[in-house]
Design a protein around this motif. Structure first.
Motif, mmCIF file in Angstrom:
data_model
loop_
_atom_site.group_PDB
_atom_site.id
_atom_site.type_symbol
_atom_site.label_atom_id
_atom_site.label_comp_id
_atom_site.label_asym_id
_atom_site.label_seq_id
_atom_site.Cartn_x
_atom_site.Cartn_y
_atom_site.Cartn_z
ATOM 1 N N UNK A 47 -25.289 47.417 22.647
ATOM 2 C CA UNK A 47 -26.524 47.487 21.866
ATOM 3 C C UNK A 47 -27.282 48.756 22.247
ATOM 4 N N UNK A 48 -27.742 49.498 21.241
ATOM 5 C CA UNK A 48 -28.632 50.630 21.476
ATOM 6 C C UNK A 48 -30.046 50.214 21.104
ATOM 7 N N UNK A 49 -31.030 50.643 21.919
ATOM 8 C CA UNK A 49 -32.417 50.225 21.740
ATOM 9 C C UNK A 49 -33.311 51.465 21.681
ATOM 10 N N UNK A 50 -34.147 51.543 20.633
ATOM 11 C CA UNK A 50 -35.041 52.683 20.459
ATOM 12 C C UNK A 50 -36.491 52.304 20.738
ATOM 13 N N UNK A 51 -37.239 53.203 21.381
ATOM 14 C CA UNK A 51 -38.676 52.972 21.535
ATOM 15 C C UNK A 51 -39.421 53.261 20.239
ATOM 16 N N UNK A 52 -40.730 53.078 20.281
ATOM 17 C CA UNK A 52 -41.559 53.300 19.106
ATOM 18 C C UNK A 52 -42.246 54.653 19.104
ATOM 19 N N UNK A 53 -43.131 54.822 18.155
ATOM 20 C CA UNK A 53 -43.884 56.066 17.969
ATOM 21 C C UNK A 53 -44.638 56.420 19.249
#
Length: 312
Positions: free
Chosen positions: A107-113
């Motif tokens: 799983x790849x996880x991205x942060x927010x703005x």
């Protein structure tokens, strides 16, 4: 849903076998019974083993095991420099230390703005200890929009499966994406772009695109009742309701929560994310019990919607 086809045999006049033929028929019947027992076992009946599903990892789950801060696997981690990759900003890979169980889903996880990987770092060891390789990433800039973050999530998965030091531990056919805020909107973009993904989990997602009828990836969307940055009425809820009704999908609205609730360790987010990833990346129906019947409102769940039973 499984379809069952009824078959019949042509009618024949009764035949009265002699003693030899009756003996042969008894032997044949015994063989059929043995074969049926073996078949029942292989299909998950009495005596079935975890090996029947080659993707199952870890012991049978319990409520306490999926709510725990750590699962059954010891976890190692490795940093990936932005200078060593293209298409995203580097990050940290968390993975089960053991190699005895074979490969794992990833799983790849991205942060927010304006966020960095530190804002979603808690998910790394928590998910990896349950039997996944988890890549919490930094983005090219902290201001990247959802479509860019979606591409970066896919670039991170490609790096993970093709070039990373742990690529041999990963089953490249069992991948998923997660993300917070614009990263959550990015996880929807990634699922839209790459239908082969097995699971998507947007966390209090933000996106200007409000409709997602193209998505075929099982998707669990988390909203927050107190979100004033990506209010559920204009983000998480329409994202969910515009997913195909035939899709394995769910919407969990966190109770007494804000847009930034996913940035801190959260048992409700972890519990249902683990169950969703296990159910759809690992095809592990042992976790269906936590998703169906639909969870009821509680101190931490304001609302839960979804389809049951799941068909994937």
């Amino acid at each position: 849903m499984q379809q069952h086809t009824r078959t019949g045999t042509p009618h024949r006049a009764p035949v009265h076998p002699g003693p030899a033929r009756r003996g042969a028929r008894r032997l044949a019947g015994a063989a059929v019974a043995i074969a049926a027992t073996v078949g029942l076992t292989l299909l998950g009946g009495p005596g079935a083993h975890a090996a029947d599903n080659p993707y199952e990892r870890g012991p049978a789950p319990t409520t306490s095991s999926i709510e725990a801060l750590r699962g059954p696997y010891a976890v190692s981690e490795t940093s990936v420099s932005s200078l060593a990759v293209t298409g995203f900003g580097g990050g940290t890979i968390y993975y089960p230390t053991s190699t005895g169980d074979g490969t794992f889903g990833a799983v790849a996880v991205s942060p927010g703005y304006t966020g960095t990987q530190s804002s979603i770092a808690w998910l790394g060891p928590r998910l990896a200890s349950q039997g996944f390789v988890v890549f919490t990433i930094d983005t090219l800039t902290t201001l990247d929009q959802p479509d860019s973050r979606g591409r970066q999530l896919l670039a991170a998965l490609d790096y993970l499966t093709e070039r990373s030091s742990v690529r041999g531990r990963i089953d490249a056919s069992r991948l998923g994406v997660m993300g917070h805020s614009m990263g959550g909107g990015g996880s929807l973009e990634a699922a839209k772009s790459r239908p082969s993904l097995q699971a998507a989990i947007p966390l209090t997602p933000w996106n200007l695109d409000k409709t997602w009828p193209e998505i075929t990836t099982p998707t669990l969307i988390f909203g927050a009742d107190g979100d004033t940055i990506a209010p559920v009425a204009s983000h998480a809820e329409p994202f969910y309701t515009t997913l195909p009704s035939s899709l394995d999908r769910a919407y969990l609205e966190l109770n007494n929560a804000t847009h930034f609730t996913p940035n801190s360790s959260n048992t409700t987010i972890a519990k249902y994310s683990i169950s969703w990833l296990k159910r759809f990346i690992d095809n592990d129906t042992r976790y269906e019990q936590f998703l169906c019947p639909l969870p009821r409102p509680s101190l931490t769940i304001d609302e839960y919607r979804g389809n049951c039973p799941h068909t994937s």
